[in-house]
Motif scaffolding. Structure first.
Motif, short mmCIF file in Angstrom:
data_model
loop_
_atom_site.label_atom_id
_atom_site.label_comp_id
_atom_site.label_asym_id
_atom_site.label_seq_id
_atom_site.Cartn_x
_atom_site.Cartn_y
_atom_site.Cartn_z
N MET A 110 0.89 -1.30 -0.32
CA MET A 110 0.10 -0.02 0.07
C MET A 110 0.96 1.27 0.07
SD MET A 110 -2.83 1.34 2.93
CE MET A 110 -3.85 -0.06 2.51
N ARG A 111 0.52 2.23 -0.84
CA ARG A 111 1.33 3.52 -1.02
C ARG A 111 1.03 4.29 0.03
NH1 ARG A 111 0.76 7.88 -5.90
NH2 ARG A 111 2.26 9.41 -5.26
N THR A 112 2.13 4.78 0.89
CA THR A 112 2.19 5.61 2.00
C THR A 112 1.92 7.22 1.71
OG1 THR A 112 3.57 4.10 3.17
CG2 THR A 112 3.21 6.62 4.12
N ILE A 113 1.14 7.96 2.29
CA ILE A 113 0.65 9.34 1.87
C ILE A 113 1.53 10.23 2.77
CG2 ILE A 113 -0.80 11.18 1.67
CD1 ILE A 113 -2.88 9.01 0.47
N ALA A 120 2.19 16.07 4.95
CA ALA A 120 2.88 17.27 4.70
C ALA A 120 2.94 17.70 3.09
CB ALA A 120 4.27 17.60 5.38
N LYS A 121 3.13 16.59 2.38
CA LYS A 121 3.51 16.91 1.13
C LYS A 121 2.28 16.96 0.29
CE LYS A 121 5.78 14.56 -3.05
NZ LYS A 121 6.54 13.50 -3.50
N HIS A 122 1.06 16.00 0.79
CA HIS A 122 -0.34 16.12 0.49
C HIS A 122 -0.72 17.54 0.46
CE1 HIS A 122 -3.91 14.24 -0.90
NE2 HIS A 122 -4.53 15.14 0.00
N ALA A 123 -0.68 18.21 1.66
CA ALA A 123 -1.28 19.43 2.01
C ALA A 123 -0.21 20.44 1.24
CB ALA A 123 -0.79 19.77 3.60
N ALA A 124 0.75 20.47 1.01
CA ALA A 124 1.54 21.20 0.15
C ALA A 124 1.19 21.04 -1.29
CB ALA A 124 3.15 20.81 0.26
N ARG A 125 0.80 20.28 -1.87
CA ARG A 125 0.20 19.96 -3.33
C ARG A 125 -1.19 20.59 -3.46
NH1 ARG A 125 2.81 15.82 -6.39
NH2 ARG A 125 4.98 16.29 -6.46
N ARG A 126 -1.86 20.22 -2.52
CA ARG A 126 -3.13 21.03 -2.46
C ARG A 126 -3.15 22.49 -2.43
NH1 ARG A 126 -7.99 18.67 -0.90
NH2 ARG A 126 -8.39 20.66 0.32
#
Length: 226
Positions: A1-4, A7-13
């Protein structure tokens, strides 16, 4: 399973939201396309839609991206030992983003879309209710401390204070010669003189019977852009 990575997810958003900000402010919601947002963000449509299901979700995120900061400032204001100083701080905090070029047109666009979008209207209404509640509490405490005219009805007076703040945004969005940053000291002075004037029968009567709040979704008074 891919780990999210949160912090990176929030930065992309946030990157996508910021890329869409100028488009929504200058073109409006309807005329802005997802293709334009993808181009501005430098991302493929598949990548953008990984973070947001549609254009509307990006617009809603843009209007809510400073909510935590605002809630923290309002909470700190209500905890202040000096309600008068806290009130002036809240007024300036809510009005200051009107000086940012993209904020007033975004506020006006949000009002336009709120008439077509019940969820957005509810979000704006809740924001306004939260701001009104804090200002009312500070007015009540300031009156009890003898810092402002005790003849003013706190609830109605809060509505007038919010109307003054909202006028900064509408004027900035509709009058090219209006200088919001230059008008902030004037707004502060008006609020000070209005609230600290000598009690009178006329003012007390007006404070109890006039309510400036308009029908329908309230005007959002704060939307900071970066």
């Amino acid at each position: 399973m891919r780990t999210i990575d949160p912090a990176k997810h929030a930065a992309r958003r946030q990157h996508i939201v910021r890329a869409a900000c100028e488009l929504f402010a200058t073109q409006g919601f309807e005329r802005t396309t997802t293709a334009q947002i993808c181009k501005a963000a430098g991302m493929s449509s598949g990548n953008v839609f990984h973070y947001f299901p549609n254009k509307r979700a990006i617009f809603l995120a843009l209007l809510q991206d400073d909510k935590d900061d605002k809630n923290e400032r309002l909470t700190r204001a209500t905890a202040s030992a000096d309600p008068w100083a806290a009130l002036l701080d809240v007024v300036e905090f809510l009005a200051a983003p009107a000086a940012e070029p993209l904020t007033p047109p975004l506020v006006m666009e949000a009002m336009l879309q709120a008439h077509r979008d019940p969820e957005l209207a509810g979000l704006l209404s809740q924001d306004s209710t939260d701001e009104h509640s804090v200002i009312t509490e500070l007015l009540t405490r300031a009156a009890a401390a003898g810092q402002i005219d005790p003849g003013l009805d706190p609830d109605h007076t809060a509505s007038w204070v919010m109307a003054l703040i909202a006028s900064m945004y509408t004027s900035a969005a509709t009058e090219p010669s209006f200088d919001p940053a230059g008008q902030l000291p004037t707004l502060r002075l008006i609020v000070q003189r209005f609230l600290r004037g000598e009690p009178s029968e006329h003012r007390s009567s007006a404070g109890r019977h006039l309510d400036p709040r308009p029908a329908g979704p309230p005007l959002p008074t704060r939307k900071r852009t970066t």
